[in-house]
Motif scaffolding. Structure first.
Motif, PDB file in Angstrom:
ATOM      1  N   ARG A 116      70.989  73.615  53.098  1.00  0.00           N
ATOM      2  CA  ARG A 116      70.869  74.330  51.825  1.00  0.00           C
ATOM      3  C   ARG A 116      69.395  74.540  51.485  1.00  0.00           C
ATOM      4  NH1 ARG A 116      70.275  72.340  46.616  1.00  0.00           N
ATOM      5  NH2 ARG A 116      70.629  70.190  47.352  1.00  0.00           N
ATOM      6  N   VAL A 166      66.088  74.910  49.246  1.00  0.00           N
ATOM      7  CA  VAL A 166      65.567  74.419  47.972  1.00  0.00           C
ATOM      8  C   VAL A 166      64.154  74.946  47.788  1.00  0.00           C
ATOM      9  CG1 VAL A 166      66.992  72.329  48.049  1.00  0.00           C
ATOM     10  CG2 VAL A 166      64.666  72.273  49.002  1.00  0.00           C
ATOM     11  N   CYS A 206      66.843  71.903  52.718  1.00  0.00           N
ATOM     12  CA  CYS A 206      66.836  70.642  51.976  1.00  0.00           C
ATOM     13  C   CYS A 206      66.217  69.520  52.793  1.00  0.00           C
ATOM     14  CB  CYS A 206      68.280  70.300  51.591  1.00  0.00           C
ATOM     15  SG  CYS A 206      68.617  68.558  51.263  1.00  0.00           S
ATOM     16  N   ASP A 207      66.606  69.400  54.044  1.00  0.00           N
ATOM     17  CA  ASP A 207      66.113  68.352  54.938  1.00  0.00           C
ATOM     18  C   ASP A 207      66.473  68.755  56.361  1.00  0.00           C
ATOM     19  OD1 ASP A 207      64.852  66.007  55.643  1.00  0.00           O
ATOM     20  OD2 ASP A 207      66.367  64.660  54.816  1.00  0.00           O
ATOM     21  N   GLY A 256      69.875  63.212  53.128  1.00  0.00           N
ATOM     22  CA  GLY A 256      68.686  63.487  52.315  1.00  0.00           C
ATOM     23  C   GLY A 256      67.980  62.216  51.823  1.00  0.00           C
ATOM     24  N   CYS A 263      66.863  65.737  49.434  1.00  0.00           N
ATOM     25  CA  CYS A 263      66.169  66.974  49.732  1.00  0.00           C
ATOM     26  C   CYS A 263      64.673  66.804  49.466  1.00  0.00           C
ATOM     27  CB  CYS A 263      66.716  68.118  48.879  1.00  0.00           C
ATOM     28  SG  CYS A 263      68.443  68.531  49.185  1.00  0.00           S
TER      29      CYS A 263
END
Length: 226
Positions: free
Chosen positions: A19, A21, A30-31, A76, A78
Protein backbone atom coordinates in the motif's frame (compact mmCIF):
# COMPACT_ATOMS: atom_id res chain seq x y z
CA UNK A 1 14.09 5.51 19.23
CA UNK A 2 15.31 2.37 17.50
CA UNK A 3 13.66 1.28 14.28
CA UNK A 4 14.32 -2.38 13.37
CA UNK A 5 13.99 -2.44 9.60
CA UNK A 6 11.17 -4.43 8.00
CA UNK A 7 9.32 -7.18 9.92
CA UNK A 8 9.91 -10.96 9.98
CA UNK A 9 6.34 -11.64 8.80
CA UNK A 10 6.00 -8.90 6.18
CA UNK A 11 6.08 -11.62 3.51
CA UNK A 12 2.70 -12.86 4.75
CA UNK A 13 1.13 -9.42 4.24
CA UNK A 14 2.17 -8.33 0.76
CA UNK A 15 -1.09 -6.47 0.10
CA UNK A 16 -0.72 -4.41 3.24
CA UNK A 17 2.96 -3.56 2.81
CA UNK A 18 2.54 -2.70 -0.88
CA UNK A 19 0.00 0.00 0.00
CA UNK A 20 1.32 3.45 -0.91
CA UNK A 21 1.88 5.99 1.87
CA UNK A 22 3.06 9.57 1.80
CA UNK A 23 6.74 10.23 2.52
CA UNK A 24 6.53 14.00 2.25
CA UNK A 25 8.02 14.36 -1.22
CA UNK A 26 5.94 11.65 -2.91
CA UNK A 27 4.39 8.25 -2.17
CA UNK A 28 6.10 4.89 -1.67
CA UNK A 29 5.22 1.40 -0.48
CA UNK A 30 4.31 1.07 3.19
CA UNK A 31 7.23 -1.32 3.75
CA UNK A 32 9.13 -4.14 2.04
CA UNK A 33 10.12 -7.66 3.00
CA UNK A 34 13.81 -6.76 3.12
CA UNK A 35 16.65 -8.96 1.92
CA UNK A 36 18.37 -12.10 3.24
CA UNK A 37 21.64 -14.00 3.09
CA UNK A 38 22.15 -16.88 0.65
CA UNK A 39 21.50 -19.23 3.57
CA UNK A 40 18.11 -17.63 4.21
CA UNK A 41 18.88 -15.46 7.26
CA UNK A 42 16.41 -12.59 6.92
CA UNK A 43 17.32 -8.94 7.23
CA UNK A 44 14.26 -8.48 9.45
CA UNK A 45 15.59 -11.10 11.88
CA UNK A 46 18.97 -9.37 11.95
CA UNK A 47 17.56 -5.90 12.55
CA UNK A 48 15.28 -7.03 15.35
CA UNK A 49 18.04 -8.98 17.09
CA UNK A 50 20.53 -6.11 16.91
CA UNK A 51 17.92 -3.54 17.99
CA UNK A 52 17.14 -5.59 21.08
CA UNK A 53 20.85 -5.83 21.89
CA UNK A 54 21.26 -2.06 21.47
CA UNK A 55 18.22 -1.45 23.68
CA UNK A 56 19.71 -3.60 26.45
CA UNK A 57 23.02 -1.73 26.29
CA UNK A 58 21.42 1.72 26.26
CA UNK A 59 18.92 0.87 28.98
CA UNK A 60 21.79 -0.25 31.21
CA UNK A 61 23.33 3.19 30.64
CA UNK A 62 20.17 4.92 31.82
CA UNK A 63 18.52 5.71 28.49
CA UNK A 64 14.83 5.38 27.75
CA UNK A 65 14.49 3.37 24.53
CA UNK A 66 11.44 3.05 22.28
CA UNK A 67 11.24 0.51 19.42
CA UNK A 68 8.99 0.97 16.40
CA UNK A 69 8.26 -2.77 16.54
CA UNK A 70 9.43 -5.60 18.77
CA UNK A 71 8.22 -8.63 16.86
CA UNK A 72 4.76 -7.80 18.18
CA UNK A 73 3.10 -6.72 14.93
CA UNK A 74 1.96 -8.84 11.98
CA UNK A 75 3.63 -6.47 9.50
CA UNK A 76 5.26 -3.08 9.24
CA UNK A 77 4.80 -0.52 10.63
CA UNK A 78 4.68 1.59 7.50
CA UNK A 79 7.53 4.01 6.94
CA UNK A 80 5.41 7.04 7.79
CA UNK A 81 4.38 5.51 11.12
CA UNK A 82 8.00 4.63 11.88
CA UNK A 83 8.86 8.32 11.65
CA UNK A 84 5.78 9.29 13.64
CA UNK A 85 6.73 6.97 16.52
CA UNK A 86 10.04 8.76 16.97
CA UNK A 87 8.39 12.16 16.66
CA UNK A 88 5.68 11.40 19.20
CA UNK A 89 8.28 10.02 21.61
CA UNK A 90 10.19 13.33 21.33
CA UNK A 91 13.27 11.19 20.85
CA UNK A 92 16.64 12.86 21.33
CA UNK A 93 17.94 10.57 18.58
CA UNK A 94 16.37 8.04 16.22
CA UNK A 95 18.03 5.29 14.23
CA UNK A 96 16.75 2.88 11.57
CA UNK A 97 18.77 -0.35 11.57
CA UNK A 98 19.12 -2.31 8.32
CA UNK A 99 21.40 -4.57 6.28
CA UNK A 100 21.78 -4.14 2.53
CA UNK A 101 21.01 -6.43 -0.41
CA UNK A 102 23.62 -5.24 -2.92
CA UNK A 103 25.42 -7.39 -5.53
CA UNK A 104 27.53 -10.18 -4.04
CA UNK A 105 30.85 -8.57 -4.95
CA UNK A 106 30.05 -5.45 -2.91
CA UNK A 107 31.00 -5.21 0.75
CA UNK A 108 30.84 -2.88 3.73
CA UNK A 109 28.52 -0.69 5.78
CA UNK A 110 27.26 2.83 5.37
CA UNK A 111 25.19 5.36 7.27
CA UNK A 112 22.57 7.64 5.74
CA UNK A 113 21.58 11.12 6.91
CA UNK A 114 18.52 13.06 5.72
CA UNK A 115 18.87 15.71 3.06
CA UNK A 116 17.83 19.20 4.07
CA UNK A 117 14.53 19.65 2.24
CA UNK A 118 11.18 21.37 2.50
CA UNK A 119 8.63 19.71 0.23
CA UNK A 120 5.07 18.72 0.92
CA UNK A 121 4.84 17.20 4.40
CA UNK A 122 8.62 16.83 4.63
CA UNK A 123 10.65 19.50 6.39
CA UNK A 124 14.05 18.31 7.55
CA UNK A 125 15.74 21.72 7.60
CA UNK A 126 15.95 21.82 11.40
CA UNK A 127 17.27 18.27 11.81
CA UNK A 128 19.63 18.00 8.84
CA UNK A 129 22.73 19.26 10.66
CA UNK A 130 22.31 17.29 13.91
CA UNK A 131 21.32 14.21 11.90
CA UNK A 132 24.54 14.44 9.89
CA UNK A 133 26.48 14.68 13.15
CA UNK A 134 24.59 11.63 14.42
CA UNK A 135 25.40 9.73 11.22
CA UNK A 136 29.11 10.54 11.27
CA UNK A 137 29.38 9.70 14.97
CA UNK A 138 27.65 6.36 14.41
CA UNK A 139 29.87 5.63 11.44
CA UNK A 140 33.02 6.10 13.50
CA UNK A 141 31.93 4.03 16.48
CA UNK A 142 30.45 1.22 14.39
CA UNK A 143 33.71 0.88 12.50
CA UNK A 144 35.70 0.91 15.73
CA UNK A 145 33.56 -1.82 17.31
CA UNK A 146 33.20 -4.15 14.33
CA UNK A 147 36.14 -3.52 12.01
CA UNK A 148 33.65 -3.55 9.14
CA UNK A 149 34.94 -1.49 6.17
CA UNK A 150 33.05 1.40 4.65
CA UNK A 151 30.87 0.29 1.74
CA UNK A 152 32.91 0.05 -1.45
CA UNK A 153 29.94 0.36 -3.81
CA UNK A 154 28.38 3.75 -3.01
CA UNK A 155 29.05 7.05 -1.32
CA UNK A 156 32.56 7.26 -2.73
CA UNK A 157 33.79 4.69 -0.22
CA UNK A 158 33.26 7.08 2.69
CA UNK A 159 30.52 5.07 4.40
CA UNK A 160 28.20 8.07 4.43
CA UNK A 161 25.34 9.23 2.22
CA UNK A 162 22.77 12.03 2.36
CA UNK A 163 19.41 11.14 0.82
CA UNK A 164 15.99 12.72 0.37
CA UNK A 165 14.02 9.66 -0.77
CA UNK A 166 13.55 7.72 2.47
CA UNK A 167 10.23 8.30 4.21
CA UNK A 168 11.51 7.43 7.65
CA UNK A 169 14.04 10.26 7.36
CA UNK A 170 11.94 12.73 5.38
CA UNK A 171 9.12 12.75 7.93
CA UNK A 172 11.26 12.87 11.05
CA UNK A 173 11.30 16.01 13.18
CA UNK A 174 13.96 14.60 15.53
CA UNK A 175 17.62 13.90 14.64
CA UNK A 176 17.65 10.63 12.76
CA UNK A 177 19.97 8.38 10.76
CA UNK A 178 19.80 5.07 8.94
CA UNK A 179 22.52 2.41 9.08
CA UNK A 180 23.09 -0.41 6.60
CA UNK A 181 25.30 -2.67 8.74
CA UNK A 182 26.68 -4.73 5.85
CA UNK A 183 25.71 -6.45 2.62
CA UNK A 184 23.77 -9.66 3.24
CA UNK A 185 24.53 -10.87 -0.30
CA UNK A 186 28.29 -10.71 0.23
CA UNK A 187 29.80 -13.90 1.69
CA UNK A 188 32.18 -12.08 4.07
CA UNK A 189 29.52 -9.72 5.39
CA UNK A 190 26.97 -12.54 5.62
CA UNK A 191 29.34 -14.58 7.80
CA UNK A 192 29.52 -11.64 10.19
CA UNK A 193 25.83 -10.72 10.14
CA UNK A 194 24.83 -14.30 11.00
CA UNK A 195 27.33 -14.52 13.89
CA UNK A 196 25.78 -13.65 17.28
CA UNK A 197 29.15 -12.49 18.64
CA UNK A 198 29.58 -10.08 15.74
CA UNK A 199 26.01 -8.83 16.19
CA UNK A 200 26.86 -8.00 19.78
CA UNK A 201 29.84 -5.96 18.59
CA UNK A 202 27.57 -4.25 16.06
CA UNK A 203 25.13 -3.43 18.85
CA UNK A 204 27.98 -2.05 20.97
CA UNK A 205 29.16 0.15 18.12
CA UNK A 206 25.64 1.50 17.61
CA UNK A 207 25.10 2.04 21.34
CA UNK A 208 28.47 3.81 21.66
CA UNK A 209 27.66 6.01 18.67
CA UNK A 210 24.27 6.99 20.06
CA UNK A 211 25.75 7.60 23.51
CA UNK A 212 28.51 9.80 22.08
CA UNK A 213 25.97 11.80 20.07
CA UNK A 214 23.66 12.29 23.05
CA UNK A 215 26.54 13.32 25.29
CA UNK A 216 27.95 15.62 22.63
CA UNK A 217 31.35 13.93 22.83
CA UNK A 218 33.94 13.45 20.11
CA UNK A 219 33.71 10.81 17.42
CA UNK A 220 35.61 7.55 17.31
CA UNK A 221 38.92 7.00 15.54
CA UNK A 222 37.35 7.05 12.06
CA UNK A 223 36.24 10.64 12.50
CA UNK A 224 38.43 12.20 15.19
CA UNK A 225 39.57 11.70 18.77
CA UNK A 226 37.52 9.68 21.22
Amino acid sequence: MLDPGHNPTNYLHTKEINRLVGIGTNRKACDTTGTETDSGYAEASYTLDVSRRVRALLTARGAKVVLTQDGDRPYGPCVDERARIGNQAHADAALSIHADGAPAADRGFHVIAPKSLHAGAADTRAIAAPSLRLATTLRAHFKDATGEPFADYLGGGKGLMVRGDLGGLNLSIVPKAFIECGNMRNSQDAAELTDPKWRQRAALGIADGLTAFLEGSSQGSAGGKR
